[in-house]
Design a protein around this motif. Structure first.
Motif, PDB file in Angstrom:
ATOM      1  N   PHE A  18       0.759  -1.256   0.010  1.00 46.48           N
ATOM      2  CA  PHE A  18       0.044   0.016   0.048  1.00 46.48           C
ATOM      3  C   PHE A  18       0.680   1.225   0.076  1.00 46.48           C
ATOM      4  O   PHE A  18       1.678   1.363   0.895  1.00 46.48           O
ATOM      5  CB  PHE A  18      -0.846   0.004   1.308  1.00 46.48           C
ATOM      6  N   SER A  19       0.853   2.198  -0.858  1.00 47.71           N
ATOM      7  CA  SER A  19       1.471   3.258  -1.016  1.00 47.71           C
ATOM      8  C   SER A  19       0.817   4.287  -1.648  1.00 47.71           C
ATOM      9  O   SER A  19       0.509   4.492  -3.126  1.00 47.71           O
ATOM     10  CB  SER A  19       2.748   3.042  -1.876  1.00 47.71           C
ATOM     11  N   ASP A  20       0.069   5.272  -0.804  1.00 42.48           N
ATOM     12  CA  ASP A  20      -0.780   6.123  -1.152  1.00 42.48           C
ATOM     13  C   ASP A  20      -0.713   7.440  -0.300  1.00 42.48           C
ATOM     14  O   ASP A  20      -0.845   7.279   1.148  1.00 42.48           O
ATOM     15  CB  ASP A  20      -2.222   5.673  -1.167  1.00 42.48           C
ATOM     16  N   TRP A  21      -0.846   8.502  -0.851  1.00 42.66           N
ATOM     17  CA  TRP A  21      -0.739   9.786  -0.052  1.00 42.66           C
ATOM     18  C   TRP A  21       0.398   9.986   1.014  1.00 42.66           C
ATOM     19  O   TRP A  21       0.093  10.698   1.809  1.00 42.66           O
ATOM     20  CB  TRP A  21      -2.200   9.946   0.542  1.00 42.66           C
ATOM     21  N   GLY A  22       1.377   9.205   0.796  1.00 43.04           N
ATOM     22  CA  GLY A  22       2.435   9.207   1.520  1.00 43.04           C
ATOM     23  C   GLY A  22       2.475   8.475   2.868  1.00 43.04           C
ATOM     24  O   GLY A  22       3.354   8.063   3.391  1.00 43.04           O
ATOM     25  N   SER A  23       1.426   7.490   2.630  1.00 44.00           N
ATOM     26  CA  SER A  23       1.498   6.232   3.653  1.00 44.00           C
ATOM     27  C   SER A  23       2.040   4.906   2.853  1.00 44.00           C
ATOM     28  O   SER A  23       2.293   5.196   1.643  1.00 44.00           O
ATOM     29  CB  SER A  23       0.133   5.835   4.091  1.00 44.00           C
TER      30      SER A  23
END
Length: 119
Positions: A18-23
Motif C-alpha cells: 500500500f503506497s498512497d498519499w505518503g503512507s
C-alpha cells in the motif's frame, strides 16, 4: 452495477504493498474479513479535510481507528501487526481518510487487490 469482490485462498499468499498519499505498508489478506497491516507501516499524519477546513467523514472515522490502535503506533509508524475487517477500513486508517483501497493495494507485479478479488 457495483463491482463484486470475493476472497480466495490463493490471495492469502500474496504480499500487497500500500503506497498512497505518503503512507506505505505491507498487507496480507489472510481471511475473508481479516487484512493484516504488518508492523512498520508509515501513516499519513495530516487528516483529510473538507473544503471548509473541517474534518471529512472518513478522517473522523480514521481518528477513531487510530485511537483504537494507539498502543500499536509510535511516531506515525505501526509497531505491531494490526488486523482490519475490510480493505477500505485499512486504507482509511493508513491515509487518515480517503476511500477505495481496492485499487491502492498492489502485488509485486502491479496487480491490484480489486483484480485479485473480482468475481
Amino acid at each position: 452495477m457495483k463491482e463484486q469482490h470475493k476472497w480466495r485462498a490463493e490471495v492469502a499468499e500474496v504480499e500487497f504493498t500500500f503506497s498512497d498519499w505518503g503512507s506505505k505498508a505491507t498487507v496480507f489478506w489472510r481471511k475473508r474479513k481479516e487484512l493484516v497491516v504488518k508492523a512498520g507501516a508509515r501513516l499519513v499524519m495530516e487528516p483529510q479535510m473538507n473544503k471548509d477546513g473541517s474534518l471529512n467523514f472518513s478522517a473522523k472515522f480514521a481518528k477513531t481507528l487510530r485511537a483504537d490502535h494507539a498502543d500499536k503506533i509510535s511516531n506515525g509508524v505501526t509497531t505491531e501487526d494490526i488486523v482490519f475487517p475490510s480493505p477500505n477500513e485499512l486504507g482509511i486508517f493508513l491515509r487518515f481518510g480517503g476511500e477505495n483501497t481496492w485499487l491502492s493495494l498492489k502485488d509485486k507485479d502491479g496487480k491490484t487487490l480489486q483484480e485479485w478479488a473480482a468475481v
